[in-house]
Scaffold this active site. Sequence first.
Site, PDB file in Angstrom:
ATOM      1  CG  HIS A   1      -1.486  -7.595   8.391  1.00  0.00           C
ATOM      2  ND1 HIS A   1      -2.314  -6.318   8.361  1.00  0.00           N
ATOM      3  CD2 HIS A   1      -1.213  -8.038   7.105  1.00  0.00           C
ATOM      4  CE1 HIS A   1      -2.563  -5.984   7.030  1.00  0.00           C
ATOM      5  NE2 HIS A   1      -1.798  -7.246   6.287  1.00  0.00           N
TER       6      HIS A   1
ATOM      7  N   GLY B   1       0.874  -1.311  -0.022  1.00  0.00           N
ATOM      8  CA  GLY B   1       0.233  -0.030  -0.266  1.00  0.00           C
ATOM      9  C   GLY B   1       0.818   1.224   0.053  1.00  0.00           C
TER      10      GLY B   1
ATOM     11  CB  SER C   1       3.383 -10.345   2.731  1.00  0.00           C
ATOM     12  OG  SER C   1       3.943  -9.320   3.374  1.00  0.00           O
TER      13      SER C   1
ATOM     14  N   PRO D   1     -21.472  -5.271  -8.010  1.00  0.00           N
ATOM     15  CG  PRO D   1     -22.895  -4.413  -6.381  1.00  0.00           C
ATOM     16  CD  PRO D   1     -21.974  -3.791  -7.656  1.00  0.00           C
TER      17      PRO D   1
ATOM     18  NE  ARG E   1      -1.493 -10.418  -9.908  1.00  0.00           N
ATOM     19  CZ  ARG E   1      -0.910 -10.837 -10.869  1.00  0.00           C
ATOM     20  NH1 ARG E   1      -0.528 -11.931 -11.134  1.00  0.00           N
ATOM     21  NH2 ARG E   1      -1.116  -9.974 -11.972  1.00  0.00           N
TER      22      ARG E   1
ATOM     23  CB  ILE F   1      -6.612 -12.864   3.504  1.00  0.00           C
ATOM     24  CG1 ILE F   1      -7.514 -13.194   2.393  1.00  0.00           C
ATOM     25  CG2 ILE F   1      -6.508 -14.351   4.232  1.00  0.00           C
ATOM     26  CD1 ILE F   1      -7.143 -13.898   1.126  1.00  0.00           C
TER      27      ILE F   1
END
Lengths: 339, 339
Positions: free
Chosen positions: A304, A82, A307, A187, A163, A253
Amino acid sequence: MAQKHKVVVTRQLISEAQTLLEAVPDLDIVQWPSEGPAERSWLLEHAKGASGILLMLSDKCDEELVQTAGESLKVIASFSVGTDHVDREALKTRGIRLGYTPTCLTDAVADLSVMLILMAQRRGGEAIAKVVKGEWPKMPWSPLLMTGPQIRGSTVGFLGFGRIGQATLKRLLPFGIDRVLYSTSKPGKPVNEDHFGLLKEGTIPIEVAKDWRHLAKESDIVIVGCALSPSTKHLVNAEFFSEMKKLAVLVNIARGPVVDTDALVAALDKGEIFGAGLDVIENEPNIAADHPILNQPRCVLVPHIGSATIETREQMATESVKNLLAGLNGEAMVNEVRL
Amino acid sequence: MAQKHKVVVTRQLISEAQTLLEAVPDLDIVQWPSEGPAERSWLLEHAKGASGILLMLSDKCDEELVQTAGESLKVIASFSVGTDHVDREALKTRGIRLGYTPTCLTDAVADLSVMLILMAQRRGGEAIAKVVKGEWPKMPWSPLLMTGPQIRGSTVGFLGFGRIGQATLKRLLPFGIDRVLYSTSKPGKPVNEDHFGLLKEGTIPIEVAKDWRHLAKESDIVIVGCALSPSTKHLVNAEFFSEMKKLAVLVNIARGPVVDTDALVAALDKGEIFGAGLDVIENEPNIAADHPILNQPRCVLVPHIGSATIETREQMATESVKNLLAGLNGEAMVNEVRL
C-alpha cells in the site's frame, strides 16, 4: 492578549509542516515525541482542554476522545485521504470541524499504477526473484524466455474512472494503447468529470462499458480504481476472471476487498489471466509469509505505497497543519469533510 | 527445376515465423529439434552444404563454421540485435551476407525503462521483498514510511539519446517531467535524428549536456542508453556518482560495463544516490546469489529482459526468416549489416 490555543499532534511532522506549525504565535503545541504511532493513553491524557488535534489514520477519533478533550475542541485535522477512523457523529453534534487531505496524491498513485501494469506484464517480480536466487546463470536464452505481453495495442479497462484513473490513462497514451473501456458506479453511465481533457481530445476511443462482463472480456489491462462499497466488494471474482483474456493483467490500486483474493489465486493457477499487480489486498496489512498470493510468481504485491512519495507526504503534512490552523481561526480549510 | 536450398535453423521458432519458413517451396530445412540452444557439434555437422543459416546470439558464427558450410553459404540470418557473436571478416571475404533484427524492440525496451525508473524511485524491489518476508504486519505507518522521490518536476538525463532514449522520453512526458539533458557520442553535439518529433515540439526544454559532469549534477533520473565502446566503459563511475543528487536514481538499459558495478554498490552504501534499476550488468549472466549488488535493497536487477515481450520476439523471429529468404534470393533484407 489572546488566550493560547492548545493543539495536540500525534506525530513528528515532516520539516516544512513542522516549521509552519511552530511559526504560529500563541500556540501551545503538545506533540508525540518519538517516531512511531502515538499511544492511545498519551493521546487521551493530553487531549484535555485541546482546541485542535492533528492526527493520523492510526489514531481513533471517537466519542471517548472528543469527550475527553471537552468543550474547547474546535477542529480535528486528519493527515489522511480516508476518514474511516473518525466518528463523524461525535463531531457533528458538537459542531467540531473535520479536515483531511484527499487531493494531493493523484500523481503518486497514477505513477504506481503504471509501475504495477508494467511489472505484471513484464514479470517484474518473477524476474527479480530469479536473479536474487542466483538463477540467472542457469537460464539459457530462448526466444520466449521471460516474455510477457506488450502495452502497445492494448485495450485498457478502468473499473472506476475518476481522477486517479484518468491520470493513469494520461500516462498510458504514449505507450501506444488502442482503446479504453470504463465503468462508473452507475452502470452504462459516462463520467461527470473530464479531469485532464482526455475525453474531449479523443485521441483514442474512450467508451463506457455496457457492464463488467463487457469490460472483462475486451480488456488487456484491467485497472481497479473504484471506491469500496457493498456493490463493489468482490466485483472482481471468479466469474470476472473467467471472462478475462489469457494474456490480460489485473492491477488493483483502490481497495483490497474489490478483488476476491481466493479467486485471483485460482485464476493465476489456472492460467485464466497472465498476471497481476496489487498495491492493496483484503486483510492488509496482515499478510503472512505463507499467504497463498505470495506463492504466485506472476503476482506482484507491494505494501500500500500508492501515496508514498516524499513530495506527496510533505504536501499532506502541510495541508493537515493548514486545516488545523483554519479550524482554530474559523477560516476555510484546504479540504473539509461536510459533516 | 531449381535446386533445393539447404537451410540450417538453430532453434524452434515462434509459430508465425515457423509457418513462414515452412511455406517456402524447395527448401531443405534442417532444424535443431529441442527447446534449448543448439549444440555446436550438431551445428557443424549439419552446416555442410548449407545455403543459409539462421542462428541466435548463443551460436558462434566463426571461421570454422563458415569453412565447414563451404561455398554454398550465401547468408547468415541472426535472430539478434547485436552481432558480437559473428566473425564479420570471415563473411566479408567470402561475400556472405549478414542479416540481423535491431529495430523492432524500441517499444519493449522503452517500456521496461519506465518500469525500472518507477521501481528505483518507488522502492519496488524493497517493497516486494518486505511483503514476501511477511514483514507487512510489522510495518507501523509513519508519514515517510517507504517513500521515494516523485517523477513530477524531474530533470531527466539521457546518456545516449537514440531511438530508445527518445521513446522513453515520449512515455515520461505525461508524468510531468520538467526538463531533459542528454549527451551523445560527440560531447556537446546535438542528436541527428528526432525520431518522434519531440525536439521539434519542444513542450519542455531538451538540452545537450556540456559534459557528463553537467548531466550527473543536474539530473534527478539518469538513463544509460548509449552503446558500449572504449570511451563509454565505466563512464558511470565513482566520480560520476559523487556528482549525482542524493535523491537521484540511475537506470541502465544499455550494456552492463557502461556502469562500474563496484562504484554503484559503494554509492548506494554511502547514500550518494537514492536507488537504481538495472536490466544489464557487468559479467551477466554470471551473477551469483552472493553478488554484492543483490544486497542493495534500493537496487532492482532484472535479467536482461528489455526485448522480452511476446510481440517483439515474434517480430524478431519473423524478420530473421525474411532476412534468410532475402539472402537466398538476392533480395533486400529487413536489416542487413554492411560488412
